[in-house]
Scaffold this motif. Structure first.
Motif, PDB file in Angstrom:
ATOM      1  N   GLY A  73       0.810  -1.206   0.000  1.00 59.58           N
ATOM      2  CA  GLY A  73       0.000   0.000   0.000  1.00 59.58           C
ATOM      3  C   GLY A  73       0.844   1.256   0.000  1.00 59.58           C
ATOM      4  O   GLY A  73       2.039   1.238   0.292  1.00 59.58           O
ATOM      5  N   LYS A  74       0.221   2.375  -0.328  1.00 58.14           N
ATOM      6  CA  LYS A  74       0.893   3.666  -0.428  1.00 58.14           C
ATOM      7  C   LYS A  74       1.228   4.223   0.956  1.00 58.14           C
ATOM      8  O   LYS A  74       0.448   4.104   1.901  1.00 58.14           O
ATOM      9  CB  LYS A  74      -0.015   4.651  -1.186  1.00 58.14           C
ATOM     10  N   LEU A  75       2.418   4.830   1.052  1.00 60.87           N
ATOM     11  CA  LEU A  75       2.826   5.499   2.278  1.00 60.87           C
ATOM     12  C   LEU A  75       3.468   6.825   1.888  1.00 60.87           C
ATOM     13  O   LEU A  75       4.300   6.876   0.982  1.00 60.87           O
ATOM     14  CB  LEU A  75       3.827   4.642   3.060  1.00 60.87           C
ATOM     15  N   ASP A  76       3.077   7.906   2.550  1.00 64.14           N
ATOM     16  CA  ASP A  76       3.701   9.201   2.282  1.00 64.14           C
ATOM     17  C   ASP A  76       4.031   9.888   3.599  1.00 64.14           C
ATOM     18  O   ASP A  76       3.722   9.372   4.683  1.00 64.14           O
ATOM     19  CB  ASP A  76       2.806  10.076   1.395  1.00 64.14           C
ATOM     20  N   VAL A  77       4.648  11.059   3.501  1.00 60.28           N
ATOM     21  CA  VAL A  77       5.098  11.733   4.728  1.00 60.28           C
ATOM     22  C   VAL A  77       3.930  12.100   5.645  1.00 60.28           C
ATOM     23  O   VAL A  77       4.088  12.153   6.860  1.00 60.28           O
ATOM     24  CB  VAL A  77       5.929  12.995   4.402  1.00 60.28           C
ATOM     25  N   GLY A  78       2.767  12.319   5.068  1.00 58.40           N
ATOM     26  CA  GLY A  78       1.620  12.683   5.883  1.00 58.40           C
ATOM     27  C   GLY A  78       1.044  11.555   6.703  1.00 58.40           C
ATOM     28  O   GLY A  78       0.214  11.785   7.589  1.00 58.40           O
ATOM     29  N   SER A  79       1.471  10.336   6.419  1.00 63.90           N
ATOM     30  CA  SER A  79       0.924   9.180   7.147  1.00 63.90           C
ATOM     31  C   SER A  79       1.988   8.417   7.934  1.00 63.90           C
ATOM     32  O   SER A  79       1.783   7.260   8.299  1.00 63.90           O
ATOM     33  CB  SER A  79       0.225   8.233   6.162  1.00 63.90           C
ATOM     34  N   LEU A  80       3.117   9.057   8.222  1.00 63.51           N
ATOM     35  CA  LEU A  80       4.197   8.388   8.946  1.00 63.51           C
ATOM     36  C   LEU A  80       3.940   8.300  10.454  1.00 63.51           C
ATOM     37  O   LEU A  80       4.477   7.411  11.119  1.00 63.51           O
ATOM     38  CB  LEU A  80       5.525   9.108   8.710  1.00 63.51           C
ATOM     39  N   ALA A  81       3.145   9.209  10.999  1.00 64.17           N
ATOM     40  CA  ALA A  81       2.863   9.175  12.442  1.00 64.17           C
ATOM     41  C   ALA A  81       2.241   7.826  12.812  1.00 64.17           C
ATOM     42  O   ALA A  81       1.340   7.336  12.137  1.00 64.17           O
ATOM     43  CB  ALA A  81       1.926  10.314  12.822  1.00 64.17           C
ATOM     44  N   GLY A  82       2.771   7.237  13.864  1.00 63.81           N
ATOM     45  CA  GLY A  82       2.279   5.944  14.317  1.00 63.81           C
ATOM     46  C   GLY A  82       2.876   4.753  13.602  1.00 63.81           C
ATOM     47  O   GLY A  82       2.563   3.605  13.948  1.00 63.81           O
ATOM     48  N   LYS A  83       3.736   4.990  12.639  1.00 62.02           N
ATOM     49  CA  LYS A  83       4.314   3.902  11.855  1.00 62.02           C
ATOM     50  C   LYS A  83       5.649   3.441  12.437  1.00 62.02           C
ATOM     51  O   LYS A  83       6.272   4.125  13.244  1.00 62.02           O
ATOM     52  CB  LYS A  83       4.518   4.340  10.402  1.00 62.02           C
ATOM     53  N   ARG A  84       6.072   2.253  11.986  1.00 58.36           N
ATOM     54  CA  ARG A  84       7.361   1.683  12.393  1.00 58.36           C
ATOM     55  C   ARG A  84       8.369   1.956  11.278  1.00 58.36           C
ATOM     56  O   ARG A  84       8.201   1.466  10.163  1.00 58.36           O
ATOM     57  CB  ARG A  84       7.228   0.177  12.620  1.00 58.36           C
ATOM     58  N   VAL A  85       9.413   2.708  11.615  1.00 56.44           N
ATOM     59  CA  VAL A  85      10.422   3.081  10.633  1.00 56.44           C
ATOM     60  C   VAL A  85      11.772   2.528  11.076  1.00 56.44           C
ATOM     61  O   VAL A  85      12.240   2.815  12.177  1.00 56.44           O
ATOM     62  CB  VAL A  85      10.502   4.610  10.449  1.00 56.44           C
ATOM     63  N   GLY A  86      12.387   1.736  10.212  1.00 60.05           N
ATOM     64  CA  GLY A  86      13.660   1.114  10.538  1.00 60.05           C
ATOM     65  C   GLY A  86      14.843   1.944  10.079  1.00 60.05           C
ATOM     66  O   GLY A  86      14.796   2.615   9.042  1.00 60.05           O
ATOM     67  N   VAL A  87      15.917   1.886  10.855  1.00 56.14           N
ATOM     68  CA  VAL A  87      17.179   2.544  10.504  1.00 56.14           C
ATOM     69  C   VAL A  87      18.275   1.707  11.150  1.00 56.14           C
ATOM     70  O   VAL A  87      18.067   1.109  12.210  1.00 56.14           O
ATOM     71  CB  VAL A  87      17.197   4.008  10.996  1.00 56.14           C
ATOM     72  N   ARG A  88      19.437   1.618  10.479  1.00 61.61           N
ATOM     73  CA  ARG A  88      20.478   0.725  10.998  1.00 61.61           C
ATOM     74  C   ARG A  88      20.766   1.017  12.473  1.00 61.61           C
ATOM     75  O   ARG A  88      20.821   0.121  13.307  1.00 61.61           O
ATOM     76  CB  ARG A  88      21.750   0.858  10.165  1.00 61.61           C
ATOM     77  N   ALA A  89      20.980   2.275  12.789  1.00 63.08           N
ATOM     78  CA  ALA A  89      21.174   2.706  14.168  1.00 63.08           C
ATOM     79  C   ALA A  89      20.519   4.068  14.315  1.00 63.08           C
ATOM     80  O   ALA A  89      20.498   4.854  13.364  1.00 63.08           O
ATOM     81  CB  ALA A  89      22.657   2.789  14.518  1.00 63.08           C
ATOM     82  N   TYR A  90      19.997   4.364  15.481  1.00 57.21           N
ATOM     83  CA  TYR A  90      19.351   5.662  15.678  1.00 57.21           C
ATOM     84  C   TYR A  90      20.348   6.798  15.457  1.00 57.21           C
ATOM     85  O   TYR A  90      19.982   7.872  14.982  1.00 57.21           O
ATOM     86  CB  TYR A  90      18.745   5.751  17.081  1.00 57.21           C
ATOM     87  N   SER A  91      21.600   6.549  15.780  1.00 51.72           N
ATOM     88  CA  SER A  91      22.628   7.579  15.641  1.00 51.72           C
ATOM     89  C   SER A  91      23.244   7.622  14.248  1.00 51.72           C
ATOM     90  O   SER A  91      24.142   8.444  14.000  1.00 51.72           O
ATOM     91  CB  SER A  91      23.735   7.345  16.677  1.00 51.72           C
ATOM     92  N   TRP A 137      10.736   4.150  16.117  1.00 52.11           N
ATOM     93  CA  TRP A 137      12.008   3.950  15.423  1.00 52.11           C
ATOM     94  C   TRP A 137      12.570   2.590  15.801  1.00 52.11           C
ATOM     95  O   TRP A 137      12.700   2.266  16.975  1.00 52.11           O
ATOM     96  CB  TRP A 137      12.989   5.069  15.780  1.00 52.11           C
ATOM     97  N   VAL A 138      12.906   1.795  14.797  1.00 53.41           N
ATOM     98  CA  VAL A 138      13.368   0.421  15.008  1.00 53.41           C
ATOM     99  C   VAL A 138      14.792   0.300  14.463  1.00 53.41           C
ATOM    100  O   VAL A 138      15.057   0.654  13.315  1.00 53.41           O
ATOM    101  CB  VAL A 138      12.441  -0.580  14.292  1.00 53.41           C
ATOM    102  N   THR A 139      15.711  -0.201  15.291  1.00 53.24           N
ATOM    103  CA  THR A 139      17.116  -0.303  14.895  1.00 53.24           C
ATOM    104  C   THR A 139      17.591  -1.752  14.934  1.00 53.24           C
ATOM    105  O   THR A 139      16.993  -2.610  15.591  1.00 53.24           O
ATOM    106  CB  THR A 139      18.001   0.540  15.823  1.00 53.24           C
ATOM    107  N   ILE A 140      18.695  -2.007  14.223  1.00 51.83           N
ATOM    108  CA  ILE A 140      19.324  -3.331  14.269  1.00 51.83           C
ATOM    109  C   ILE A 140      20.752  -3.260  14.813  1.00 51.83           C
ATOM    110  O   ILE A 140      21.379  -4.286  15.036  1.00 51.83           O
ATOM    111  CB  ILE A 140      19.310  -4.012  12.885  1.00 51.83           C
ATOM    112  N   GLU A 141      21.256  -2.043  15.003  1.00 46.05           N
ATOM    113  CA  GLU A 141      22.586  -1.851  15.585  1.00 46.05           C
ATOM    114  C   GLU A 141      22.525  -0.733  16.614  1.00 46.05           C
ATOM    115  O   GLU A 141      21.620   0.107  16.590  1.00 46.05           O
ATOM    116  CB  GLU A 141      23.625  -1.469  14.509  1.00 46.05           C
ATOM    117  N   GLY A 142      23.528  -0.724  17.495  1.00 46.30           N
ATOM    118  CA  GLY A 142      23.657   0.364  18.448  1.00 46.30           C
ATOM    119  C   GLY A 142      24.541   1.468  17.901  1.00 46.30           C
ATOM    120  O   GLY A 142      24.975   1.433  16.743  1.00 46.30           O
TER     121      GLY A 142
END
Length: 303
Positions: free
Chosen positions: A99-117, A141-146
């Motif tokens: 499904g479609k996702l845009d910047v206006g619908s990111l609130a409440g979503k799970r967004v992954g990034v290698r590390a928060y930093s 925010w979901v991470t896989i590294e510190g």
């Protein structure tokens, strides 16, 4: 102290770019220094060892990693030299098959990034919040590294999925709604940028901010800077010569290789503000504090 007869040997981690190729191949030299290059691929694998234990004399370093290292008192000295910068708005993607996702619908979503930093993650969050008014605190925010700095603890709204996870697999499987990636952006047709017309949006951002988001800078250890200031001057001069060698190819394009204290002051002030807003720094830093480490060594050469 090195001399022209005996150059100082510097263990160095630096990625091969167009502007560093001549330096790494030995076409560009200075009698004061001899680089002993370590092959680190991808280059970000050099960042934690450099920030934590200063395992290199000279190293490329992500800007957020450097700022955290400085804030935690690590003996690293920033040279006013950007060796990697990138427009970032195409770096947050979603699985169009779900499904479609845009910047206006990111609130409440799970967004992954290698590390928060991770620096790319910092820039994407900064742009989402500053340009698109996305409520960053409402995203999981979901991470896989510190972090590269062991002292740093992620904010409470960051969830660590574990090192066995992979962002693209999680995105395919629906464990994530979106993910932030950098040089490892996939080519698959199912993955689309969250920000429509990202390239045009990047140019609008550049027109307003007048710099390309900084990814990687160059640092030397304080031990080298204190004992061998002439070597530090030689390193910076060689980096400048490397940039000059590709000036013709880069003519007419936004400058991704910002060199010198004067041109870096504004971009670094804004970078610091974004880092503070995102709870990435344990204390307040100023550009003057950052520049002070190398200003006396480089003097007018760093302007």
């Amino acid at each position: 102290m090195s001399t022209s007869m005996h150059p100082l040997r510097l263990k160095t981690a630096l990625k091969t770019y167009l502007h560093t190729e001549a330096l790494k191949s030995g076409k560009l030299t200075d009698p004061a220094v001899e680089f002993i290059f370590e092959d680190v691929e991808p280059i970000h694998r050099a960042f934690a060892p450099m920030a934590r234990r200063q395992v290199y004399d000279v190293s490329e370093l992500a800007i957020v990693t450097y700022l955290q290292a400085k804030a935690y008192g690590k003996p690293l000295v920033l040279l006013p030299a950007v060796v990697a910068a990138r427009f970032q708005q195409g770096c947050i993607i979603y699985n169009a098959g779900r499904g479609k996702l845009d910047v206006g619908s990111l609130a409440g979503k799970r967004v992954g990034v290698r590390a928060y930093s991770q620096t790319t993650g910092m820039w994407v969050r900064a742009i989402l919040g500053d340009t698109y008014n996305v409520p960053l605190e409402q995203i999981e925010w979901v991470t896989i590294e510190g972090a590269h700095l062991e002292e740093y603890a992620d904010p409470s709204f960051v969830h660590h999925a574990g090192a066995s996870k992979q962002l693209l697999t999680m995105l395919r499987d629906g464990e994530l709604d979106a993910a932030i990636l950098g040089n490892d952006l996939p080519d698959g047709p199912e993955f689309k940028p969250v920000i429509d017309n990202a390239a045009a949006a990047d140019l609008e951002w550049y027109a307003l901010h007048r710099y390309v988001p900084i990814n990687h800078v160059v640092v030397v250890t304080k031990a080298v800077a204190d004992a061998n200031p002439q070597a530090v001057r030689a390193v910076y001069d060689l980096l400048c010569r490397g940039k000059a060698g590709v000036a013709e190819q880069n003519a007419g394009k936004p400058d991704k290789l910002l060199f010198g204290y004067d041109v870096l002051r504004g971009p670094l002030e804004e970078t610091l503000a974004f880092c503070e807003e995102q709870q990435l720094l344990p204390r307040k830093l100023t550009v003057d504090e950052i520049f002070a480490d190398s200003l006396d060594i480089l003097g007018d050469a760093g302007r």
